[in-house]
Design a protein around this motif. Structure first.
Motif, mmCIF file in Angstrom:
data_model
loop_
_atom_site.group_PDB
_atom_site.id
_atom_site.type_symbol
_atom_site.label_atom_id
_atom_site.label_comp_id
_atom_site.label_asym_id
_atom_site.label_seq_id
_atom_site.Cartn_x
_atom_site.Cartn_y
_atom_site.Cartn_z
ATOM 1 N N GLY A 1 35.535 35.771 40.647
ATOM 2 C CA GLY A 1 35.223 35.203 39.337
ATOM 3 C C GLY A 1 35.207 33.727 39.489
ATOM 4 O O GLY A 1 34.448 32.842 39.024
ATOM 5 N N TYR A 2 36.532 33.320 39.780
ATOM 6 C CA TYR A 2 36.876 31.896 39.889
ATOM 7 C C TYR A 2 36.161 31.377 40.549
ATOM 8 O O TYR A 2 35.598 29.936 40.415
ATOM 9 C CB TYR A 2 38.467 31.825 40.152
ATOM 10 C CG TYR A 2 39.016 30.538 40.565
ATOM 11 C CD1 TYR A 2 39.202 29.308 39.659
ATOM 12 C CD2 TYR A 2 38.942 29.990 41.907
ATOM 13 C CE1 TYR A 2 39.516 28.040 39.943
ATOM 14 C CE2 TYR A 2 39.396 28.617 42.230
ATOM 15 C CZ TYR A 2 39.786 27.827 41.236
ATOM 16 O OH TYR A 2 39.867 26.442 41.527
ATOM 17 N N VAL A 3 35.791 31.692 42.035
ATOM 18 C CA VAL A 3 34.953 31.079 42.785
ATOM 19 C C VAL A 3 33.519 30.879 42.360
ATOM 20 O O VAL A 3 32.867 29.831 42.368
ATOM 21 C CB VAL A 3 34.825 31.771 44.186
ATOM 22 C CG1 VAL A 3 33.921 31.360 45.205
ATOM 23 C CG2 VAL A 3 36.366 31.651 44.958
ATOM 24 N N ALA A 4 33.165 32.016 41.641
ATOM 25 C CA ALA A 4 31.655 32.043 41.138
ATOM 26 C C ALA A 4 31.535 31.070 40.322
ATOM 27 O O ALA A 4 30.536 30.422 40.334
ATOM 28 C CB ALA A 4 31.325 33.360 40.858
ATOM 29 N N ARG A 5 32.517 30.833 39.332
ATOM 30 C CA ARG A 5 32.503 29.956 38.224
ATOM 31 C C ARG A 5 32.378 28.416 38.706
ATOM 32 O O ARG A 5 31.626 27.419 38.303
ATOM 33 C CB ARG A 5 33.273 30.157 37.196
ATOM 34 C CG ARG A 5 33.040 31.435 36.486
ATOM 35 C CD ARG A 5 34.092 31.543 35.116
ATOM 36 N NE ARG A 5 35.396 31.642 35.390
ATOM 37 C CZ ARG A 5 36.126 32.438 35.962
ATOM 38 N NH1 ARG A 5 35.742 33.751 35.972
ATOM 39 N NH2 ARG A 5 37.335 32.447 36.312
ATOM 40 N N THR A 6 33.423 28.302 39.523
ATOM 41 C CA THR A 6 33.733 26.954 40.098
ATOM 42 C C THR A 6 32.667 26.247 40.942
ATOM 43 O O THR A 6 32.599 24.976 41.108
ATOM 44 C CB THR A 6 35.130 26.733 40.460
ATOM 45 O OG1 THR A 6 35.295 27.727 41.602
ATOM 46 C CG2 THR A 6 36.114 26.936 39.398
ATOM 47 N N ARG A 7 32.234 27.192 41.447
ATOM 48 C CA ARG A 7 31.210 26.725 42.563
ATOM 49 C C ARG A 7 29.671 26.902 42.298
ATOM 50 O O ARG A 7 28.735 27.133 43.259
ATOM 51 C CB ARG A 7 31.267 27.599 44.112
ATOM 52 C CG ARG A 7 32.825 27.060 44.675
ATOM 53 C CD ARG A 7 33.289 27.735 45.996
ATOM 54 N NE ARG A 7 34.552 27.540 46.290
ATOM 55 C CZ ARG A 7 34.874 27.893 47.292
ATOM 56 N NH1 ARG A 7 34.259 28.684 48.230
ATOM 57 N NH2 ARG A 7 36.249 27.748 47.558
#
Length: 230
Positions: free
Chosen positions: A88-94
């Motif tokens: 989820g972190y990667v999905a949001r930040t990228r």
């Protein structure tokens, strides 16, 4: 192209009541998150977590042969937990969020916990009666979370979130390696193993949380229906 208004309406609000979950996520983001390769997608991270969870399930089945196989289950739980937060972190930040990715993430969560309970029951560390009692709970919580996302645009974590659930299973694995599958106490002629006792202690509040979220969702959807009819 999506307008700013449409984009804001499509965004899902993330609600995390658990301070332990929030603190753990922030720790992962600051330590591991910034080192994730730029070419790695959220779905790839979810898949790694799913494979780690699968390894843990297989090891739980093999624990029927020897309890030390549960060490693999512990590592599988840790891998799944870490990837479950980082995807989820990667999905949001990228800017790589997707409906399919969210579905894939929640689906792997359901399969992981459900089959892990079955595997521990098969291995003899959990009584089948207790396992049957607990199998539906996590699946129903995830099902409810899906409906919060679909109808209310909220990703509502239960107060006993993913980290509590994974720590709960890690404690069961460690305790089962030490105490084995023998009955510890007997209540009305029904023998309870270590894992049974932990499952009952953790399962009751999980059932309460599941019912609370479902009732809350039903009331909010009913209110939303009334407002739309006006």
């Amino acid at each position: 192209m999506m307008s700013k208004t449409q984009e804001s309406e499509s965004k899902v609000k993330k609600i995390i009541p658990s301070k332990l979950e929030t603190g753990f996520q922030q720790f992962l983001y600051k330590t591991i998150g910034k080192h994730i390769p730029k070419n790695m997608t959220p779905n790839q991270i979810t898949l790694i977590g799913a494979l780690g969870g699968l390894m843990g399930i297989i090891c739980a089945f093999l624990a029927r042969i020897h309890p030390l196989f549960l060490i693999g289950t512990v590592f599988g739980l840790i891998c799944h937990l870490v990837c479950d937060d980082l995807d989820g972190y990667v999905a949001r930040t990228r800017n790589m969020t997707s409906t399919a990715g969210g579905y894939f993430d929640l689906l792997t969560d359901i399969l992981h916990i459900t089959y892990l309970i079955i595997a521990l029951s098969f291995a003899g560390f959990v009584s089948f009666e207790i396992g049957i009692f607990l199998v539906p709970v996590y699946a129903l919580i995830i099902f409810t979370a899906m409906n919060y996302i679909l109808y209310l645009k909220e990703f509502l974590f239960p107060r006993l979130g993913p980290i509590e659930t994974h720590l709960f299973f890690i404690a069961i694995c460690i305790g089962s390696m030490i105490l084995g599958s023998k009955d510890i106490i007997s209540i009305w002629g029904f023998g309870l193993k270590f894992a049974d006792i932990v499952f009952i202690i953790g399962g009751i509040p999980m059932y309460y949380e599941m019912i609370r979220l479902e009732i809350q969702l039903f009331r909010r959807l009913s209110k939303k229906d009334e407002e739309e009819r006006k």
